[in-house]
Design a protein around this motif. Structure first.
Motif, PDB file in Angstrom:
ATOM      1  N   ARG A  34      -6.999   8.053  -0.194  1.00 57.55           N
ATOM      2  CA  ARG A  34      -7.216   8.124  -1.639  1.00 57.55           C
ATOM      3  C   ARG A  34      -6.836   9.499  -2.188  1.00 57.55           C
ATOM      4  O   ARG A  34      -6.192   9.607  -3.243  1.00 57.55           O
ATOM      5  CB  ARG A  34      -8.685   7.806  -1.959  1.00 57.55           C
ATOM      6  N   ALA A  35      -7.205  10.550  -1.484  1.00 59.06           N
ATOM      7  CA  ALA A  35      -6.876  11.905  -1.943  1.00 59.06           C
ATOM      8  C   ALA A  35      -5.372  12.112  -1.998  1.00 59.06           C
ATOM      9  O   ALA A  35      -4.868  12.838  -2.867  1.00 59.06           O
ATOM     10  CB  ALA A  35      -7.532  12.932  -1.021  1.00 59.06           C
ATOM     11  N   ALA A  36      -4.645  11.468  -1.086  1.00 58.69           N
ATOM     12  CA  ALA A  36      -3.193  11.672  -1.029  1.00 58.69           C
ATOM     13  C   ALA A  36      -2.453  10.864  -2.077  1.00 58.69           C
ATOM     14  O   ALA A  36      -1.425  11.325  -2.604  1.00 58.69           O
ATOM     15  CB  ALA A  36      -2.684  11.298   0.369  1.00 58.69           C
ATOM     16  N   VAL A  37      -2.930   9.662  -2.411  1.00 59.80           N
ATOM     17  CA  VAL A  37      -2.172   8.792  -3.317  1.00 59.80           C
ATOM     18  C   VAL A  37      -2.688   8.823  -4.746  1.00 59.80           C
ATOM     19  O   VAL A  37      -2.027   8.318  -5.662  1.00 59.80           O
ATOM     20  CB  VAL A  37      -2.168   7.329  -2.810  1.00 59.80           C
ATOM     21  N   GLY A  38      -3.876   9.393  -4.975  1.00 57.51           N
ATOM     22  CA  GLY A  38      -4.396   9.503  -6.330  1.00 57.51           C
ATOM     23  C   GLY A  38      -5.198   8.298  -6.766  1.00 57.51           C
ATOM     24  O   GLY A  38      -5.251   7.271  -6.082  1.00 57.51           O
ATOM     25  N   PRO A  39      -5.826   8.400  -7.933  1.00 57.64           N
ATOM     26  CA  PRO A  39      -6.776   7.374  -8.383  1.00 57.64           C
ATOM     27  C   PRO A  39      -6.133   6.078  -8.861  1.00 57.64           C
ATOM     28  O   PRO A  39      -6.817   5.047  -8.927  1.00 57.64           O
ATOM     29  CB  PRO A  39      -7.518   8.071  -9.529  1.00 57.64           C
ATOM     30  N   ASP A  40      -4.870   6.091  -9.228  1.00 57.95           N
ATOM     31  CA  ASP A  40      -4.253   4.896  -9.819  1.00 57.95           C
ATOM     32  C   ASP A  40      -3.640   3.949  -8.796  1.00 57.95           C
ATOM     33  O   ASP A  40      -3.353   2.792  -9.117  1.00 57.95           O
ATOM     34  CB  ASP A  40      -3.176   5.312 -10.826  1.00 57.95           C
ATOM     35  N   CYS A  41      -3.408   4.435  -7.591  1.00 57.35           N
ATOM     36  CA  CYS A  41      -2.791   3.622  -6.538  1.00 57.35           C
ATOM     37  C   CYS A  41      -3.833   2.683  -5.951  1.00 57.35           C
ATOM     38  O   CYS A  41      -4.969   3.074  -5.675  1.00 57.35           O
ATOM     39  CB  CYS A  41      -2.228   4.539  -5.458  1.00 57.35           C
ATOM     40  N   LEU A  42      -3.469   1.409  -5.747  1.00 59.98           N
ATOM     41  CA  LEU A  42      -4.391   0.438  -5.176  1.00 59.98           C
ATOM     42  C   LEU A  42      -4.323   0.459  -3.647  1.00 59.98           C
ATOM     43  O   LEU A  42      -3.242   0.473  -3.061  1.00 59.98           O
ATOM     44  CB  LEU A  42      -4.070  -0.971  -5.673  1.00 59.98           C
ATOM     45  N   ILE A  43      -5.493   0.463  -3.017  1.00 56.76           N
ATOM     46  CA  ILE A  43      -5.592   0.466  -1.557  1.00 56.76           C
ATOM     47  C   ILE A  43      -6.191  -0.860  -1.116  1.00 56.76           C
ATOM     48  O   ILE A  43      -7.274  -1.242  -1.562  1.00 56.76           O
ATOM     49  CB  ILE A  43      -6.471   1.628  -1.056  1.00 56.76           C
ATOM     50  N   SER A  44      -5.479  -1.562  -0.221  1.00 49.87           N
ATOM     51  CA  SER A  44      -5.945  -2.835   0.316  1.00 49.87           C
ATOM     52  C   SER A  44      -6.124  -2.691   1.819  1.00 49.87           C
ATOM     53  O   SER A  44      -5.162  -2.425   2.543  1.00 49.87           O
ATOM     54  CB  SER A  44      -4.936  -3.950   0.014  1.00 49.87           C
ATOM     55  N   ALA A  45      -7.357  -2.862   2.298  1.00 50.17           N
ATOM     56  CA  ALA A  45      -7.660  -2.682   3.714  1.00 50.17           C
ATOM     57  C   ALA A  45      -7.750  -4.020   4.422  1.00 50.17           C
ATOM     58  O   ALA A  45      -8.485  -4.917   3.996  1.00 50.17           O
ATOM     59  CB  ALA A  45      -8.964  -1.910   3.882  1.00 50.17           C
ATOM     60  N   SER A  46      -7.009  -4.152   5.514  1.00 48.20           N
ATOM     61  CA  SER A  46      -7.106  -5.312   6.388  1.00 48.20           C
ATOM     62  C   SER A  46      -7.913  -4.900   7.604  1.00 48.20           C
ATOM     63  O   SER A  46      -7.644  -3.879   8.228  1.00 48.20           O
ATOM     64  CB  SER A  46      -5.714  -5.772   6.814  1.00 48.20           C
ATOM     65  N   MET A  47      -8.930  -5.722   7.961  1.00 45.05           N
ATOM     66  CA  MET A  47      -9.861  -5.337   9.011  1.00 45.05           C
ATOM     67  C   MET A  47     -10.132  -6.487   9.973  1.00 45.05           C
ATOM     68  O   MET A  47      -9.897  -7.649   9.667  1.00 45.05           O
ATOM     69  CB  MET A  47     -11.193  -4.879   8.384  1.00 45.05           C
ATOM     70  N   ASP A  48     -10.682  -6.132  11.120  1.00 40.08           N
ATOM     71  CA  ASP A  48     -11.203  -7.088  12.087  1.00 40.08           C
ATOM     72  C   ASP A  48     -12.586  -7.526  11.610  1.00 40.08           C
ATOM     73  O   ASP A  48     -13.326  -6.747  11.025  1.00 40.08           O
ATOM     74  CB  ASP A  48     -11.307  -6.385  13.447  1.00 40.08           C
ATOM     75  N   LEU A  49     -12.962  -8.777  11.879  1.00 42.35           N
ATOM     76  CA  LEU A  49     -14.293  -9.212  11.435  1.00 42.35           C
ATOM     77  C   LEU A  49     -15.404  -8.578  12.265  1.00 42.35           C
ATOM     78  O   LEU A  49     -16.577  -8.673  11.923  1.00 42.35           O
ATOM     79  CB  LEU A  49     -14.410 -10.735  11.415  1.00 42.35           C
ATOM     80  N   HIS A  50     -15.042  -7.891  13.371  1.00 45.34           N
ATOM     81  CA  HIS A  50     -16.028  -7.131  14.128  1.00 45.34           C
ATOM     82  C   HIS A  50     -16.077  -5.680  13.676  1.00 45.34           C
ATOM     83  O   HIS A  50     -16.632  -4.818  14.377  1.00 45.34           O
ATOM     84  CB  HIS A  50     -15.728  -7.214  15.625  1.00 45.34           C
ATOM     85  N   GLY A  51     -15.514  -5.398  12.505  1.00 42.72           N
ATOM     86  CA  GLY A  51     -15.633  -4.073  11.922  1.00 42.72           C
ATOM     87  C   GLY A  51     -16.935  -3.923  11.157  1.00 42.72           C
ATOM     88  O   GLY A  51     -17.707  -4.875  10.982  1.00 42.72           O
ATOM     89  N   ASN A  52     -17.175  -2.704  10.696  1.00 44.81           N
ATOM     90  CA  ASN A  52     -18.380  -2.378   9.939  1.00 44.81           C
ATOM     91  C   ASN A  52     -17.968  -1.898   8.557  1.00 44.81           C
ATOM     92  O   ASN A  52     -17.121  -1.020   8.424  1.00 44.81           O
ATOM     93  CB  ASN A  52     -19.172  -1.275  10.644  1.00 44.81           C
ATOM     94  N   VAL A  53     -18.585  -2.460   7.525  1.00 46.20           N
ATOM     95  CA  VAL A  53     -18.183  -2.135   6.157  1.00 46.20           C
ATOM     96  C   VAL A  53     -19.322  -1.401   5.461  1.00 46.20           C
ATOM     97  O   VAL A  53     -20.265  -2.021   4.952  1.00 46.20           O
ATOM     98  CB  VAL A  53     -17.798  -3.401   5.367  1.00 46.20           C
ATOM     99  N   SER A  54     -19.229  -0.086   5.450  1.00 46.67           N
ATOM    100  CA  SER A  54     -20.204   0.716   4.723  1.00 46.67           C
ATOM    101  C   SER A  54     -19.923   0.631   3.229  1.00 46.67           C
ATOM    102  O   SER A  54     -18.831   0.231   2.801  1.00 46.67           O
ATOM    103  CB  SER A  54     -20.122   2.174   5.174  1.00 46.67           C
TER     104      SER A  54
END
Length: 497
Positions: A123-143
């Protein structure tokens, strides 16, 4: 946000590993494969030449560091990867979106929420306007921090993970849909105080099968962009480790209602989850094997599963097999045949390889990283096969001790495919017992097994979670705490992010 006439520019980056905090193994540079540029873009089937998504955007492969599951990542390795990703995003930008390819259960020494830290750096590198989409394993943890920092999140919906590419495709498709003018969705996020091993949450069985069918149904509702349920990662001891639900969309009331309903369904089913196969102690598994004429009868040596984060060199089960009279003789002399896959020990492998095929060897092997409940074993037998160029295991040898054939590897290596065995001159289908260090059998092993059991063996990824003694979960979590600790019911009201 309005779409420009040019194709959107989307960066691909990430760091993916599943890390057991109970393992003494440490994941350094040797564990990771680094992909950049077009080599990274082509990693994804839905982005290869001619694929529709490939034409809809300019995809820029920044850096993905991926590894087999293992122990905690060395701090300098993680921070070097994070720095390169940040600098490359700044240098190659601006970007309209980022496809963040992570696992969700990466532990880094000195950090308690590594994926959230990486997302912050992106986020710090791309700025506030860029959209970030995270693909994860279902055995991950989502804080909460991860869910807030990434604009979109999704995960697999199948265990075993037969939908890896489908989940990443969904993350990329969702990203393109929102770049196309509708912008950031709202997210209803809630953690569920349940932490179970994947072997108890297989989508081959109820209740997980029905829950994930429900997830897909919710994801297809009007007003919903996507829906996900994470099981969490049971073999790390961090406050973020527990199940989580995220429903994304533009209808606050709808996504909040469905997120709470999915969370409640998961909580209510907490005592209904059972192991994906008959499970038992070593003694119970051996009794079943000796009473059966199934071939092969696959035993899943689950406590040291390298694909869940185990060191892979715990010798507890192998020591017992070597002492077992049933395997002391060859089948033609009245014994039973067995394959043990596998035990990593570079020094032992070198000794065996130098001796050569046909020679009798005696080596001390295993327990170099994780001494566990049994130290190194003494293996005496005939060298049957030596392979010097295994792309994962390095040098790999087969030593036959009576009817038991033991696979020794230079590096940790899972054995999930029939070809993994046949490449070493082994015939798993014609063997009485195949012991593999895994939990839930991968699809090809599952299809090959005439019968199978989950062996409840000790190790860093012990299926008996209470034996591991978690101390840092930060509040009551099932099954570590009694139901009374949650009052009448846990608060499962989602947060709208």
């Amino acid at each position: 946000m309005t779409r420009t006439l040019r194709r959107p520019r989307i960066a691909i980056c990430g760091m993916a590993i599943e890390s057991s905090t109970f393992s003494p193994h440490r994941s350094g540079w040797e564990a990771f494969t680094l992909l950049r540029g077009n080599e990274l873009v082509r990693r994804y089937p839905f982005l290869r030449d001619g694929a529709p998504l490939r034409r809809e955007a300019e995809w820029v492969g920044v850096l993905r560091a991926g590894a087999l599951p293992g122990g905690a990542v060395l701090t300098d390795v993680y921070e070097t990867v994070r720095t390169e990703i940040g600098l490359a995003l700044e240098a190659q930008g601006p970007f309209d979106g980022v496809l963040l390819d992570v696992h969700g259960a990466m532990t880094v020494l000195g950090y308690t929420d590594a994926e959230a830290d990486l997302a912050r750096a992106v986020r710090a590198a791309v700025g506030p306007d860029c959209l970030i989409s995270a693909s994860m394993d279902l055995h991950g943890n989502v804080s909460r921090e991860l869910a807030e920092t990434a604009d979109l999140v999704t995960c697999h919906r199948m265990t075993p993970h037969e939908d890896d590419d489908e989940a990443r495709d969904r993350a990329a498709t969702n990203l393109l849909r929102r770049i196309d003018g509708s912008g950031r969705p709202r997210k209803a996020w809630v953690q569920v105080p349940v932490l179970l091993p994947g072997e108890k949450t297989s989508t081959r069985l109820e209740p997980a099968r029905g829950i994930y069918e429900d997830v897909a149904r919710v994801g297809a509702l009007d007003g919903v962009l996507d829906a996900s349920v994470w099981v969490g990662y049971a073999w790390a001891d961090e406050p973020r480790c527990r199940a989580a639900v995220v429903v994304m969309g533009d209808d606050d009331a709808l996504i909040a209602r469905e997120a709470e309903r999915l969370a409640r369904r998961y909580w209510d089913a907490r005592d209904q989850f059972e192991f994906v196969a008959p499970a038992g102690t070593y003694e119970e598994c051996l009794k079943a094997v000796l009473a059966s004429d199934a071939q092969p009868f696959v035993l899943s040596d689950s406590g040291d599963n390298p694909m869940a984060g185990g060191a892979g060199d715990v010798t507890w089960t192998l020591a017992r097999l070597l002492a077992e009279p049933a395997f002391a003789n060859l089948p033609e002399a009245g014994g039973r045949s067995a394959i043990y896959a596998s035990l990593p020990d570079p020094d032992a492998v070198r000794t065996v390889a130098d001796a050569g095929v046909g020679h009798v060897v005696e080596v001390t092997a295993g327990a170099r990283v994780d001494a566990g409940p049994h130290g190194p074993v003494t293996l005496r037998g005939v060298v049957e096969h030596v392979r010097e160029d295994d792309p994962v295991g390095g040098t790999v040898c087969v030593v036959a001790a009576g009817g038991l054939k033991v696979i020794l590897t230079e590096r940790r290596r899972p054995y999930h495919l029939e070809s993994d065995f046949t490449a070493l001159g082994l015939d798993p289908r014609g063997t009485d017992v195949v012991v593999v260090k895994i939990g839930n059998l991968e699809t090809e092993l599952y299809d090959m097994a005439d019968d199978w059991m989950l062996m409840l063996s000790p190790g860093a990824v012990d299926q008996d979670l209470l034996r591991l003694r978690h101390t840092n979960l930060g509040g009551p979590v099932h099954p570590f705490d009694p139901d009374e600790a949650f009052g009448e019911s846990p608060n499962l009201t989602p947060h709208l992010l």
